[in-house]
Design a protein around this motif. Structure first.
Motif, mmCIF file in Angstrom:
data_model
loop_
_atom_site.group_PDB
_atom_site.id
_atom_site.type_symbol
_atom_site.label_atom_id
_atom_site.label_comp_id
_atom_site.label_asym_id
_atom_site.label_seq_id
_atom_site.Cartn_x
_atom_site.Cartn_y
_atom_site.Cartn_z
ATOM 1 N N GLU A 1 5.576 -2.714 17.742
ATOM 2 C CA GLU A 1 5.898 -3.346 16.482
ATOM 3 C C GLU A 1 5.707 -2.206 15.284
ATOM 4 O OE1 GLU A 1 2.879 -6.374 16.452
ATOM 5 O OE2 GLU A 1 3.998 -7.369 18.170
ATOM 6 N N THR A 2 6.025 -1.026 15.501
ATOM 7 C CA THR A 2 5.842 0.041 14.608
ATOM 8 C C THR A 2 6.784 -0.192 13.547
ATOM 9 O OG1 THR A 2 5.244 1.455 16.372
ATOM 10 C CG2 THR A 2 5.690 2.628 14.535
ATOM 11 N N LYS A 3 6.326 0.257 12.059
ATOM 12 C CA LYS A 3 7.274 0.302 11.158
ATOM 13 C C LYS A 3 7.041 1.178 9.974
ATOM 14 C CE LYS A 3 4.796 -3.169 8.485
ATOM 15 N NZ LYS A 3 4.655 -4.752 8.172
ATOM 16 N N LEU A 4 7.960 1.473 9.148
ATOM 17 C CA LEU A 4 7.853 2.315 8.201
ATOM 18 C C LEU A 4 8.379 1.656 6.811
ATOM 19 C CD1 LEU A 4 7.408 5.652 7.929
ATOM 20 C CD2 LEU A 4 10.056 5.626 7.965
ATOM 21 N N ARG A 5 7.346 2.001 5.925
ATOM 22 C CA ARG A 5 7.688 1.265 4.508
ATOM 23 C C ARG A 5 7.759 2.450 3.547
ATOM 24 N NH1 ARG A 5 4.179 -3.550 2.610
ATOM 25 N NH2 ARG A 5 2.707 -1.623 2.325
ATOM 26 N N VAL A 6 8.784 2.304 2.501
ATOM 27 C CA VAL A 6 8.668 3.033 1.317
ATOM 28 C C VAL A 6 8.372 2.216 0.155
ATOM 29 C CG1 VAL A 6 10.170 4.485 -0.188
ATOM 30 C CG2 VAL A 6 10.438 4.446 2.211
ATOM 31 N N LEU A 7 7.452 2.634 -0.689
ATOM 32 C CA LEU A 7 7.015 1.747 -1.715
ATOM 33 C C LEU A 7 6.770 2.639 -2.817
ATOM 34 C CD1 LEU A 7 4.715 1.175 0.826
ATOM 35 C CD2 LEU A 7 4.217 -0.595 -0.861
ATOM 36 N N ALA A 8 6.917 2.060 -4.364
ATOM 37 C CA ALA A 8 6.740 2.611 -5.601
ATOM 38 C C ALA A 8 5.399 2.054 -6.086
ATOM 39 C CB ALA A 8 7.800 2.465 -6.564
ATOM 40 N N ILE A 9 4.503 2.874 -6.561
ATOM 41 C CA ILE A 9 3.324 2.630 -6.909
ATOM 42 C C ILE A 9 3.422 2.719 -8.607
ATOM 43 C CG2 ILE A 9 0.782 2.714 -7.129
ATOM 44 C CD1 ILE A 9 1.029 3.642 -4.284
ATOM 45 N N ARG A 10 3.436 1.753 -9.561
ATOM 46 C CA ARG A 10 3.455 1.617 -11.041
ATOM 47 C C ARG A 10 2.309 2.214 -11.447
ATOM 48 N NH1 ARG A 10 8.094 -1.527 -12.414
ATOM 49 N NH2 ARG A 10 8.910 -2.570 -10.585
ATOM 50 N N GLU A 11 2.333 2.582 -12.866
ATOM 51 C CA GLU A 11 1.101 3.089 -13.320
ATOM 52 C C GLU A 11 0.088 2.118 -13.479
ATOM 53 O OE1 GLU A 11 2.266 6.739 -16.606
ATOM 54 O OE2 GLU A 11 3.481 4.535 -16.746
ATOM 55 N N ASP A 12 0.280 0.830 -13.414
ATOM 56 C CA ASP A 12 -0.842 -0.169 -13.680
ATOM 57 C C ASP A 12 -1.305 -0.486 -12.203
ATOM 58 O OD1 ASP A 12 1.355 -1.451 -12.184
ATOM 59 O OD2 ASP A 12 1.471 -3.038 -13.670
ATOM 60 N N LYS A 13 -0.729 0.153 -11.266
ATOM 61 C CA LYS A 13 -1.235 0.223 -9.653
ATOM 62 C C LYS A 13 -0.518 -0.941 -8.853
ATOM 63 C CE LYS A 13 -4.113 3.509 -10.232
ATOM 64 N NZ LYS A 13 -3.591 4.861 -10.296
#
Length: 127
Positions: free
Chosen positions: A50-62
């Motif tokens: 069940e391996t996965k890869l995620r891409v996220l953006a973290i905004r200045e407000d976290k």
């Protein structure tokens, strides 16, 4: 810390040497303007599970914005897949996160990470 620079690439691998289920490996950038930019990279899953890869953006407000997810059951074992997606406007930190499956023995390889203007990704293989 990983700096993503136009026309350059990086390589990271979540090795399958441990068996901790759900273990995560993360790469981050500094905060910078992602307006009009896209992220792209090649990835390969080195075992089943069940391996996965995620891409996220973290905004200045976290707060976190999920850009995209790739899971190894979507593609064949060991196949290289090219992922690219638009980044949100504004100042953001980019995070690439690999997560080990519940089976415990799994691995992910990521190569050729690029952040650049979206039109420059035309012609690349899509996920």
């Amino acid at each position: 810390m990983l700096f993503l620079i136009s026309e350059s690439g990086s390589y990271i691998q979540l090795f399958k040497t441990t068996t901790r289920s759900g273990y995560k490996a993360r790469m981050f950038t500094d905060y910078y303007s992602t307006t009009g930019l896209c992220i792209g990279f090649a990835c390969s899953f080195l075992s089943m599970g069940e391996t996965k890869l995620r891409v996220l953006a973290i905004r200045e407000d976290k707060s976190e914005v999920i850009i995209g997810t790739v899971e190894n059951n979507d593609y064949g074992l060991g196949a290289w897949v090219y992922f690219w997606e638009n980044l949100p406007n504004g100042f953001n930190m980019i995070m690439i996160e690999g997560q080990r499956g519940q089976g415990g023995s799994s691995g992910i390889a990521v190569d050729d990470i690029e952040v650049k203007k979206c039109p420059l990704f035309r012609g690349k293989l899509l996920q």
